[in-house]
Design an enzyme around this catalytic site. Structure first.
Site, PDB file in Angstrom:
ATOM      1  N   LYS A 262      98.961  27.429 121.251  1.00 27.03           N
ATOM      2  CA  LYS A 262      98.969  26.281 120.346  1.00 27.03           C
ATOM      3  C   LYS A 262      97.808  25.358 120.716  1.00 27.03           C
ATOM      4  O   LYS A 262      97.723  24.872 121.841  1.00 27.03           O
ATOM      5  CB  LYS A 262     100.298  25.540 120.469  1.00 27.03           C
ATOM      6  CG  LYS A 262     100.376  24.227 119.680  1.00 27.03           C
ATOM      7  CD  LYS A 262     101.678  23.482 119.999  1.00 27.03           C
ATOM      8  CE  LYS A 262     101.696  22.088 119.388  1.00 27.03           C
ATOM      9  NZ  LYS A 262     102.912  21.328 119.776  1.00 27.03           N
TER      10      LYS A 262
ATOM     11  N   ASP B  27      98.072  15.130 118.204  1.00 22.68           N
ATOM     12  CA  ASP B  27      99.239  15.199 117.322  1.00 22.68           C
ATOM     13  C   ASP B  27      99.779  13.807 117.057  1.00 22.68           C
ATOM     14  O   ASP B  27     100.441  13.207 117.900  1.00 22.68           O
ATOM     15  CB  ASP B  27     100.320  16.076 117.962  1.00 22.68           C
ATOM     16  CG  ASP B  27     101.537  16.227 117.056  1.00 22.68           C
ATOM     17  OD1 ASP B  27     101.417  15.947 115.848  1.00 22.68           O
ATOM     18  OD2 ASP B  27     102.598  16.638 117.566  1.00 22.68           O
TER      19      ASP B  27
ATOM     20  N   LYS C 246     104.780   9.895 114.845  1.00 18.38           N
ATOM     21  CA  LYS C 246     105.429   9.645 116.123  1.00 18.38           C
ATOM     22  C   LYS C 246     105.434   8.147 116.434  1.00 18.38           C
ATOM     23  O   LYS C 246     104.547   7.410 115.987  1.00 18.38           O
ATOM     24  CB  LYS C 246     104.667  10.347 117.252  1.00 18.38           C
ATOM     25  CG  LYS C 246     104.681  11.853 117.222  1.00 18.38           C
ATOM     26  CD  LYS C 246     103.842  12.389 118.378  1.00 18.38           C
ATOM     27  CE  LYS C 246     103.793  13.911 118.381  1.00 18.38           C
ATOM     28  NZ  LYS C 246     105.087  14.508 118.741  1.00 18.38           N
TER      29      LYS C 246
ATOM     30  N   ASP D 104      98.328  18.254 123.722  1.00 17.42           N
ATOM     31  CA  ASP D 104      99.169  19.115 122.902  1.00 17.42           C
ATOM     32  C   ASP D 104      98.496  20.461 122.626  1.00 17.42           C
ATOM     33  O   ASP D 104      99.079  21.319 121.972  1.00 17.42           O
ATOM     34  CB  ASP D 104      99.544  18.418 121.591  1.00 17.42           C
ATOM     35  CG  ASP D 104     100.872  18.907 121.028  1.00 17.42           C
ATOM     36  OD1 ASP D 104     101.701  19.405 121.815  1.00 17.42           O
ATOM     37  OD2 ASP D 104     101.083  18.795 119.813  1.00 17.42           O
TER      38      ASP D 104
ATOM     39  N   ASP E 264     105.981  16.715 111.967  1.00 19.85           N
ATOM     40  CA  ASP E 264     105.790  16.692 113.418  1.00 19.85           C
ATOM     41  C   ASP E 264     106.267  17.977 114.080  1.00 19.85           C
ATOM     42  O   ASP E 264     106.149  18.127 115.287  1.00 19.85           O
ATOM     43  CB  ASP E 264     106.524  15.481 114.012  1.00 19.85           C
ATOM     44  CG  ASP E 264     106.079  15.177 115.434  1.00 19.85           C
ATOM     45  OD1 ASP E 264     104.961  15.583 115.809  1.00 19.85           O
ATOM     46  OD2 ASP E 264     106.845  14.527 116.179  1.00 19.85           O
TER      47      ASP E 264
ATOM     48  N   GLU F  95     104.755  20.776 113.739  1.00 19.80           N
ATOM     49  CA  GLU F  95     103.547  21.473 113.265  1.00 19.80           C
ATOM     50  C   GLU F  95     103.150  22.648 114.135  1.00 19.80           C
ATOM     51  O   GLU F  95     102.500  23.589 113.674  1.00 19.80           O
ATOM     52  CB  GLU F  95     102.380  20.478 113.170  1.00 19.80           C
ATOM     53  CG  GLU F  95     101.592  20.242 114.445  1.00 19.80           C
ATOM     54  CD  GLU F  95     102.399  19.608 115.568  1.00 19.80           C
ATOM     55  OE1 GLU F  95     102.079  19.844 116.743  1.00 19.80           O
ATOM     56  OE2 GLU F  95     103.364  18.872 115.286  1.00 19.80           O
TER      57      GLU F  95
ATOM     58  N   ARG G  69     104.785  25.127 115.455  1.00 21.59           N
ATOM     59  CA  ARG G  69     105.308  26.439 115.042  1.00 21.59           C
ATOM     60  C   ARG G  69     104.629  26.934 113.764  1.00 21.59           C
ATOM     61  O   ARG G  69     104.556  28.143 113.531  1.00 21.59           O
ATOM     62  CB  ARG G  69     106.826  26.348 114.872  1.00 21.59           C
ATOM     63  CG  ARG G  69     107.304  25.442 113.747  1.00 21.59           C
ATOM     64  CD  ARG G  69     108.737  24.983 113.919  1.00 21.59           C
ATOM     65  NE  ARG G  69     108.845  24.029 115.012  1.00 21.59           N
ATOM     66  CZ  ARG G  69     109.987  23.485 115.412  1.00 21.59           C
ATOM     67  NH1 ARG G  69     111.123  23.793 114.781  1.00 21.59           N
ATOM     68  NH2 ARG G  69     110.021  22.630 116.407  1.00 21.59           N
TER      69      ARG G  69
END
Length: 508
Positions: free
Chosen positions: A271, A276, A283, A294, A353, A355, A357
């Site tokens: 990933k 993010d 968030k 992230d 959020d 995202e 996956r």
């Protein structure tokens, strides 16, 4: 900053020129009782005689126990006999001399030797195989620092380490090479995760991959935003389209020197969310502060690919990094949108959020269809639920193959990156249901498990493991080989697995 440089020497440490620190191992007492004393390792008698110091007496006065990572500092005054520039003796506990003890001893030595010129040590000579590798990794990672202040750093890692009382043989050099590869992968993944996101974006990550490919002799391909859209990578495109810096998919290919058509292939998927915000499902401000890391999963994949040759990986490895910035703009993906992934499966986006996956799904589907691997492992800082479950020192993982699960757990323990297995509980499958798409990307409840179940649909029957390292993406403090901040967790475990003679033994 750079990690220390290491050299092997068959000499005792007190006669090695150009060092201002000697570090000797301290072992716990052989027995218990009021008269039991700790033991000193190789080189202690000669050094004590040369300096006219009673090192055992100093340990007793300090009430040293020999516990792993315990350090007793002995300054050497100027003018001491035969000190040859030596200014400090460090007596370092090695505990039970397990790999974890050697790693802790190495990290403790790294911190005690800050701002020194060079260290000669016999700690690794206690166990020239497992001890050498673990000690070097611990010393490297205990030295890690990331510094971009306008003023000089408060302290600097020791730049040179001589591993004394060890033969400079081909076998020892090979062990040292593996250790430097593992420690260097941890250092690289931490560095990549530490770079702030005003400089780090998907194209920047692709540039890092190009540098790695050039230095490590890897093949590389990078998809830009137009190619991603044309080839049907709807998850990556959807997540990245709101950002001023467009998304990328990075592919690196490694092949061992004697590979042929029968050589198995492993795919690693990382990933690569370079920042993010949460998207429109934004968030809270405090939750964004560490979101520069992230992309740790992507950093781990890049660092692992860079080190495969040095650990002698015997299988082909394809690294895929799905890189995007999850931003907010008028073009942002909305709750309720449906994205079509590579291969055609669709996801209803009920939370922007969730995202990670979405981008991983595209890369997993591509790997299955185009690479046709013998096994897939993905790595991601995916769910906050994992931190709630495990705290901040153990990573979580899921697997659909028992042999792969067991091998990864063993590799994690060996490397000092422990993993705890979670169930792919089919009873939660119904939570993924959507009235308009094949799956909901963010169903409520059992967050880490439902995320893994979501990803499982994209790997088919290929043996697969999902490493959710959100619990260990950041270290809250300096502790053993961990330094405060991004950890780069996963690279050492993957290298311990892929550096085995048969990493896929028993995998269906």
């Amino acid at each position: 900053m750079s990690p220390p440089e290491f050299a092997l020497s068959g000499l005792r440490p007190h006669v090695i020129l150009g060092v201002d620190v000697v570090a000797l191992p301290v072992l716990p007492a052989d027995d218990e009782g009021p008269l039991a004393t700790v033991l000193l390792g190789p080189g202690a008698a000669e050094l004590g005689d040369a300096l006219e110091l009673d090192l055992v007496g100093i340990l007793e006065a300090s009430r040293a126990t020999g516990a792993a990572g315990e350090v007793v500092t002995v300054p050497v005054p100027q003018g001491a006999p035969d000190n040859s520039g030596l200014r400090l003796v460090l007596l370092v506990g090695v505990g039970q001399q397990r790999p974890v003890d050697f790693r802790r001893a190495g990290a403790a030595l790294a911190r005690a030797a800050h701002d020194r010129d060079a260290v000669a040590t016999t700690v690794a000579a206690l166990d020239p195989e497992a001890g050498l590798e673990a000690f070097v990794v611990g010393l490297m990672l205990g030295s890690f620092a990331f510094h971009w202040r306008s003023t000089p750093p408060e302290s600097l890692p020791v730049p040179r380490v001589v591993l004394a009382d060890l033969d400079d043989s081909a076998e020892q050099r090979a062990t040292l090479r593996r250790a430097l590869a593992a420690g260097g992968a941890g250092w690289r993944s931490r560095t990549l995760a530490s770079v702030p996101s005003n400089l780090k974006n998907p194209e920047w990550l692709a540039d890092q991959a190009r540098e790695i490919a050039g230095s490590a002799g890897l093949d590389i391909r990078v998809w830009d935003e137009r190619e991603l859209e044309a080839d049907g990578f709807g998850g990556i495109v959807g997540v990245g389209k709101a950002s001023a810096t467009p998304p990328r998919l990075i592919r690196l290919d490694y092949a061992p020197r004697k590979s042929n058509r029968r050589t198995p292939t492993v795919v690693l998927v990382g990933k690569g969310i370079t920042f993010d915000t949460g998207g429109l499902s934004i968030k809270p401000g405090e939750a964004m502060v560490n979101m520069k890391r992230d992309m740790t999963g992507g950093a781990v994949v890049l660092a692992t690919l860079a080190a495969l040759a040095d650990v002698g990986c015997p299988v082909r490895v394809v690294g895929l990094v799905a890189a995007a910035e999850n931003a907010v703009s008028g073009n942002a993906m909305r709750p309720g949108d449906v994205v079509r992934h590579y291969g055609g499966r669709t996801s209803e986006v009920t939370n922007t959020d969730a995202e990670g996956r979405l981008v991983l799904a595209d890369a997993l589907a591509y790997a299955v269809e185009q690479v046709k691997p013998d096994a897939i492992v993905d790595v991601a800082t995916l769910t906050g639920a994992m931190k709630v479950a495990l705290g901040q020192t153990v990573g979580g993982y899921f697997a659909n193959d028992e042999a792969l699960a067991a091998t990864l757990a063993e590799a994690g323990d060996q490397a000092g990156e422990p993993l705890w297995r979670f169930p792919l509980y089919a009873g939660y499958e119904d939570k993924l249901s959507s009235t308009v798409a094949d799956a909901d990307n963010a169903p409520g409840g059992a967050g880490a498990i439902t995320a893994a179940l979501f990803l499982q649909h994209f790997v088919g029957d290929v043996p697969w493991a999902h490493l959710d390292i959100a619990s260990v993406g950041d270290a809250p403090e300096d502790r053993h080989e961990w330094t405060k901040g991004p950890t780069g967790f996963g690279a050492r475990a993957l290298l311990a697995w892929l550096g085995r003679e048969e990493p896929l033994a028993g995998v269906r």
